[in-house]
Scaffold this motif. Structure first.
Motif, PDB file in Angstrom:
ATOM      1  N   PRO A 138       0.808  -1.048   0.324  1.00  0.00           N
ATOM      2  CA  PRO A 138       0.034   0.439   0.140  1.00  0.00           C
ATOM      3  C   PRO A 138       0.863   1.122   0.255  1.00  0.00           C
ATOM      4  O   PRO A 138       1.644   1.558   0.854  1.00  0.00           O
ATOM      5  CB  PRO A 138      -0.601  -0.428   1.504  1.00  0.00           C
ATOM      6  CG  PRO A 138      -0.046  -0.863   1.913  1.00  0.00           C
ATOM      7  CD  PRO A 138       0.332  -1.996   1.254  1.00  0.00           C
ATOM      8  N   THR A 139       0.459   2.167  -0.884  1.00  0.00           N
ATOM      9  CA  THR A 139       0.853   3.336   0.030  1.00  0.00           C
ATOM     10  C   THR A 139      -0.119   4.876  -0.779  1.00  0.00           C
ATOM     11  O   THR A 139      -1.046   4.631  -0.617  1.00  0.00           O
ATOM     12  CB  THR A 139       2.088   3.648  -2.219  1.00  0.00           C
ATOM     13  OG1 THR A 139       0.449   3.960  -2.976  1.00  0.00           O
ATOM     14  CG2 THR A 139       2.653   2.921  -2.712  1.00  0.00           C
ATOM     15  N   GLN A 140       0.439   6.405  -0.166  1.00  0.00           N
ATOM     16  CA  GLN A 140      -0.466   7.118   0.258  1.00  0.00           C
ATOM     17  C   GLN A 140      -2.040   7.444  -1.017  1.00  0.00           C
ATOM     18  O   GLN A 140      -2.429   7.830  -0.820  1.00  0.00           O
ATOM     19  CB  GLN A 140       0.395   8.160   0.473  1.00  0.00           C
ATOM     20  CG  GLN A 140       1.137   8.072   1.805  1.00  0.00           C
ATOM     21  CD  GLN A 140       1.824   9.488   2.387  1.00  0.00           C
ATOM     22  OE1 GLN A 140       1.363   9.966   1.336  1.00  0.00           O
ATOM     23  NE2 GLN A 140       2.313   9.553   3.103  1.00  0.00           N
ATOM     24  N   THR A 141      -0.622   7.498  -2.215  1.00  0.00           N
ATOM     25  CA  THR A 141      -1.977   7.154  -3.168  1.00  0.00           C
ATOM     26  C   THR A 141      -2.231   5.252  -4.379  1.00  0.00           C
ATOM     27  O   THR A 141      -2.597   6.000  -5.278  1.00  0.00           O
ATOM     28  CB  THR A 141      -1.399   7.721  -5.037  1.00  0.00           C
ATOM     29  OG1 THR A 141      -0.071   6.871  -5.463  1.00  0.00           O
ATOM     30  CG2 THR A 141      -0.388   9.490  -4.113  1.00  0.00           C
ATOM     31  N   GLY A 142      -1.993   4.699  -3.649  1.00  0.00           N
ATOM     32  CA  GLY A 142      -2.719   3.354  -4.135  1.00  0.00           C
ATOM     33  C   GLY A 142      -2.109   2.261  -3.748  1.00  0.00           C
ATOM     34  O   GLY A 142      -1.120   2.370  -3.542  1.00  0.00           O
ATOM     35  N   THR A 143      -1.788   1.157  -4.680  1.00  0.00           N
ATOM     36  CA  THR A 143      -1.061   0.323  -4.183  1.00  0.00           C
ATOM     37  C   THR A 143      -0.283  -0.513  -5.231  1.00  0.00           C
ATOM     38  O   THR A 143      -0.567  -0.018  -6.865  1.00  0.00           O
ATOM     39  CB  THR A 143      -2.482  -1.539  -4.168  1.00  0.00           C
ATOM     40  OG1 THR A 143      -3.311  -1.102  -2.466  1.00  0.00           O
ATOM     41  CG2 THR A 143      -1.137  -2.400  -3.795  1.00  0.00           C
ATOM     42  N   VAL A 144       0.901  -1.096  -4.713  1.00  0.00           N
ATOM     43  CA  VAL A 144       1.094  -0.855  -6.075  1.00  0.00           C
ATOM     44  C   VAL A 144       2.256  -2.349  -5.999  1.00  0.00           C
ATOM     45  O   VAL A 144       1.938  -2.783  -4.668  1.00  0.00           O
ATOM     46  CB  VAL A 144       3.029   0.136  -5.752  1.00  0.00           C
ATOM     47  CG1 VAL A 144       2.643   1.507  -6.094  1.00  0.00           C
ATOM     48  CG2 VAL A 144       3.705   0.153  -4.425  1.00  0.00           C
ATOM     49  N   LEU A 145       2.921  -3.052  -7.654  1.00  0.00           N
ATOM     50  CA  LEU A 145       3.420  -4.372  -6.867  1.00  0.00           C
ATOM     51  C   LEU A 145       4.816  -3.634  -7.383  1.00  0.00           C
ATOM     52  O   LEU A 145       5.104  -3.358  -8.520  1.00  0.00           O
ATOM     53  CB  LEU A 145       2.993  -4.870  -8.393  1.00  0.00           C
ATOM     54  CG  LEU A 145       0.799  -4.782  -8.657  1.00  0.00           C
ATOM     55  CD1 LEU A 145       1.267  -5.926  -9.096  1.00  0.00           C
ATOM     56  CD2 LEU A 145       0.195  -5.690  -7.307  1.00  0.00           C
ATOM     57  N   VAL A 146       5.515  -5.161  -6.725  1.00  0.00           N
ATOM     58  CA  VAL A 146       6.167  -5.361  -6.356  1.00  0.00           C
ATOM     59  C   VAL A 146       7.259  -6.932  -7.575  1.00  0.00           C
ATOM     60  O   VAL A 146       7.223  -7.278  -6.720  1.00  0.00           O
ATOM     61  CB  VAL A 146       7.951  -4.963  -5.369  1.00  0.00           C
ATOM     62  CG1 VAL A 146       9.242  -4.766  -5.697  1.00  0.00           C
ATOM     63  CG2 VAL A 146       6.874  -3.372  -5.279  1.00  0.00           C
ATOM     64  N   GLU A 147       7.857  -6.573  -8.301  1.00  0.00           N
ATOM     65  CA  GLU A 147       8.108  -7.720  -9.368  1.00  0.00           C
ATOM     66  C   GLU A 147       9.784  -8.080  -9.246  1.00  0.00           C
ATOM     67  O   GLU A 147      10.504  -6.998  -9.397  1.00  0.00           O
ATOM     68  CB  GLU A 147       7.708  -7.837 -10.624  1.00  0.00           C
ATOM     69  CG  GLU A 147       7.842  -8.825 -10.850  1.00  0.00           C
ATOM     70  CD  GLU A 147       7.468  -9.112 -12.779  1.00  0.00           C
ATOM     71  OE1 GLU A 147       8.224 -10.087 -13.384  1.00  0.00           O
ATOM     72  OE2 GLU A 147       7.257  -8.637 -13.481  1.00  0.00           O
ATOM     73  N   THR A 148      10.196  -9.544  -8.382  1.00  0.00           N
ATOM     74  CA  THR A 148      11.802  -9.425  -9.139  1.00  0.00           C
ATOM     75  C   THR A 148      12.189 -10.177 -10.174  1.00  0.00           C
ATOM     76  O   THR A 148      11.454 -10.899 -10.231  1.00  0.00           O
ATOM     77  CB  THR A 148      11.860 -10.587  -7.584  1.00  0.00           C
ATOM     78  OG1 THR A 148      11.888  -9.974  -6.371  1.00  0.00           O
ATOM     79  CG2 THR A 148      13.331 -10.955  -7.858  1.00  0.00           C
ATOM     80  N   LEU A 149      12.470  -9.040 -10.773  1.00  0.00           N
ATOM     81  CA  LEU A 149      13.374  -9.712 -11.974  1.00  0.00           C
ATOM     82  C   LEU A 149      13.553 -11.009 -12.063  1.00  0.00           C
ATOM     83  O   LEU A 149      14.170 -11.052 -13.052  1.00  0.00           O
ATOM     84  CB  LEU A 149      13.306  -8.731 -13.481  1.00  0.00           C
ATOM     85  CG  LEU A 149      12.527  -7.541 -13.448  1.00  0.00           C
ATOM     86  CD1 LEU A 149      12.803  -5.943 -13.930  1.00  0.00           C
ATOM     87  CD2 LEU A 149      11.141  -7.707 -14.240  1.00  0.00           C
ATOM     88  N   ASN A 207       6.461  17.094   0.974  1.00  0.00           N
ATOM     89  CA  ASN A 207       5.963  15.981   1.907  1.00  0.00           C
ATOM     90  C   ASN A 207       6.840  14.802   1.140  1.00  0.00           C
ATOM     91  O   ASN A 207       7.376  15.025   0.650  1.00  0.00           O
ATOM     92  CB  ASN A 207       4.297  15.055   1.691  1.00  0.00           C
ATOM     93  CG  ASN A 207       4.010  13.602   2.099  1.00  0.00           C
ATOM     94  OD1 ASN A 207       4.463  14.118   3.331  1.00  0.00           O
ATOM     95  ND2 ASN A 207       3.563  13.252   1.334  1.00  0.00           N
ATOM     96  N   GLU A 208       6.936  13.529   2.434  1.00  0.00           N
ATOM     97  CA  GLU A 208       8.417  12.230   2.381  1.00  0.00           C
ATOM     98  C   GLU A 208       7.191  11.533   2.732  1.00  0.00           C
ATOM     99  O   GLU A 208       6.549  11.208   3.722  1.00  0.00           O
ATOM    100  CB  GLU A 208       9.101  12.219   2.508  1.00  0.00           C
ATOM    101  CG  GLU A 208       9.675  11.455   2.523  1.00  0.00           C
ATOM    102  CD  GLU A 208      11.443  10.711   3.575  1.00  0.00           C
ATOM    103  OE1 GLU A 208      10.969  11.627   4.410  1.00  0.00           O
ATOM    104  OE2 GLU A 208      12.408  10.755   3.194  1.00  0.00           O
ATOM    105  N   GLU A 209       7.298  10.897   1.008  1.00  0.00           N
ATOM    106  CA  GLU A 209       6.927   9.010   1.996  1.00  0.00           C
ATOM    107  C   GLU A 209       7.569   7.954   1.491  1.00  0.00           C
ATOM    108  O   GLU A 209       8.403   8.084   0.773  1.00  0.00           O
ATOM    109  CB  GLU A 209       5.487   8.703   1.065  1.00  0.00           C
ATOM    110  CG  GLU A 209       4.741   7.350   1.225  1.00  0.00           C
ATOM    111  CD  GLU A 209       3.692   7.197   0.027  1.00  0.00           C
ATOM    112  OE1 GLU A 209       3.133   6.243   0.064  1.00  0.00           O
ATOM    113  OE2 GLU A 209       3.571   7.479  -0.981  1.00  0.00           O
ATOM    114  N   ARG A 210       7.753   6.798   2.515  1.00  0.00           N
ATOM    115  CA  ARG A 210       8.361   6.296   2.382  1.00  0.00           C
ATOM    116  C   ARG A 210       8.083   4.773   2.362  1.00  0.00           C
ATOM    117  O   ARG A 210       7.775   4.019   2.690  1.00  0.00           O
ATOM    118  CB  ARG A 210       9.560   6.218   3.499  1.00  0.00           C
ATOM    119  CG  ARG A 210      10.509   7.650   3.983  1.00  0.00           C
ATOM    120  CD  ARG A 210      10.479   7.379   5.584  1.00  0.00           C
ATOM    121  NE  ARG A 210      11.565   8.596   5.330  1.00  0.00           N
ATOM    122  CZ  ARG A 210      12.506   8.646   6.238  1.00  0.00           C
ATOM    123  NH1 ARG A 210      13.522   7.170   7.721  1.00  0.00           N
ATOM    124  NH2 ARG A 210      13.235  10.354   6.191  1.00  0.00           N
TER     125      ARG A 210
END
Length: 396
Positions: free
Chosen positions: A46-57, A353-356
């Protein structure tokens, strides 16, 4: 410029029929899954602006330091011990031959890779690396051509070598940003000797600017040799490991390591002094104050700083279609807290603003670039390092 093309698709499922005993099948599957380029499960965050996907290439790389996208969508990756490899269609190449020998000393080794703006036709790329020489170790920049079969470098030529080597093993820099005219900007740290960053006749602690053939651009502040070395653009930098141009407007931006605090984002201007070690927002690792405070007449202030330090490794400006809500934001790869920092900016460019993101999930994030489809590509600086792709999760 570090925002080049990436045309990769999504992750692929592995479906295999085993016509032999299950034990052998399991053994084969595990061997494949642990290979350097084996695909891994995509994870959601989850992020402040929606859900992201992280794929290991890809995984199994040894301290990958930099990643860049090639015109056909493949990725070219450096490994700090001295290897340059290509990741295409989920497979890592063997080490490319002809790469200059890097001195993997302390924080040094094979560092950044950048592709010439005309790479698609001239095959030219640039590398920064630490080498051994008179007095110890230092940073050099080389130009080379990648062979058509992608197995070797040819026409390898050193076009820059820093002027004072030392036996210390820290603060080599050094990323490359290519301007619209094809000239190269890059940074070198103070090499662990802070006072050198205040000497305009010492390459250490500077942002440097040269043409693609190593000659001096007309825009350099000391081009005539008066006041400083002709290659120097700005001074007073502790260890600038990130550098990029904003594709919209062309502003040069850098990010550099402070000590115990005082990491900075700067917009280096010709002939300006960015303060280290006279002024800083950090303290020495021992807790002792550094320099003369946080401001002094004639020395520049950062656009943004961190205290405590996040140990920034790279910077990118988001200009892409996948995350329009991030347009203009700064993306900072961070080593200490193993995260990606997203800095919101307003219409004036000021950070609001900072998002981590991904705090501690993948290890030390060393590099981040924005791909042509708007996804992010990152590498993790670990013994078992990975190449990661960050994309927007589909809406339900």
């Amino acid at each position: 410029m570090r925002h080049t093309r990436w045309n990769a698709g999504g992750s692929r499922d592995i479906a295999t029929v085993f016509p032999f005993p299950m034990a052998a099948a399991v053994s084969l599957f595990l061997a494949f899954a642990s290979s350097p380029a084996a695909a891994q499960e995509t994870r959601e965050f989850p992020t402040q602006t929606g859900t992201v996907l992280v794929e290991t290439l890809a995984s199994g790389l040894e301290h990958p330091w930099a990643v860049e996208a090639m015109p056909d969508g493949a990725l070219i990756v450096t490994e700090r011990p001295g290897r340059l490899r290509i990741l295409r269609d989920g497979k890592l190449s063997a080490a490319i031959k002809g790469v200059p020998t890097a001195a993997a000393h302390g924080q040094g080794g094979l560092l950044d890779v950048a592709l010439d703006r005309q790479f698609a036709t001239n095959r030219t790329l640039y590398l920064t690396l630490s080498v051994r020489g008179d007095g110890g170790y230092g940073t050099v920049l080389v130009r080379a051509a990648l062979s058509q079969d992608e197995q070797s470098l040819t026409e390898v030529k050193e076009i820059f070598r820093m002027n004072k080597f030392t036996r210390k093993g820290q603060h080599f820099g050094s990323r490359i940003a290519i301007d619209k005219d094809g000239s190269l900007f890059f940074g070198i740290g103070d090499r662990g000797e802070g006072e050198r960053a205040q000497d305009s006749r010492d390459h250490a602690g500077s942002i440097l600017h040269i043409n693609a053939d190593g000659s001096i651009p007309a825009s350099n502040p000391y081009r005539g040799g008066t006041g400083g070395l002709a290659e120097i653009w700005s001074i007073g930098h502790r260890n600038p490991q990130g550098i990029t141009f904003d594709p919209e407007g062309g502003k040069l931006l850098t990010v550099e390591h402070g000590a115990r605090g005082g990491d900075e984002v700067n917009n280096p201007q010709p002939g300006k002094n960015y303060g280290w070690p006279v002024i800083t927002f950090g303290k020495d690792y021992s807790g002792v104050e550094i320099g003369e405070g946080t401001a002094k007449e004639g020395l520049e202030q950062p656009l943004f700083y961190w205290d405590p330090s996040i140990a920034p490794g790279a910077i990118a400006v988001y200009r892409g279609s996948m995350f329009p809500e991030w347009n203009g934001d700064l993306l900072i790869a961070a080593l200490k807290y193993q995260l990606l920092a997203r800095l919101d900016r307003d219409e004036t460019g000021a950070v609001t603003n900072e998002e981590r993101l991904f705090d501690g999930e993948f290890g030390r994030i060393r590099d981040v670039i924005v791909a042509s489809d708007g996804a992010l590509i990152m590498v993790t600086d670990e013994e078992d390092g990975a190449v990661l792709r960050v994309s927007k999760a589909p809406t339900q």
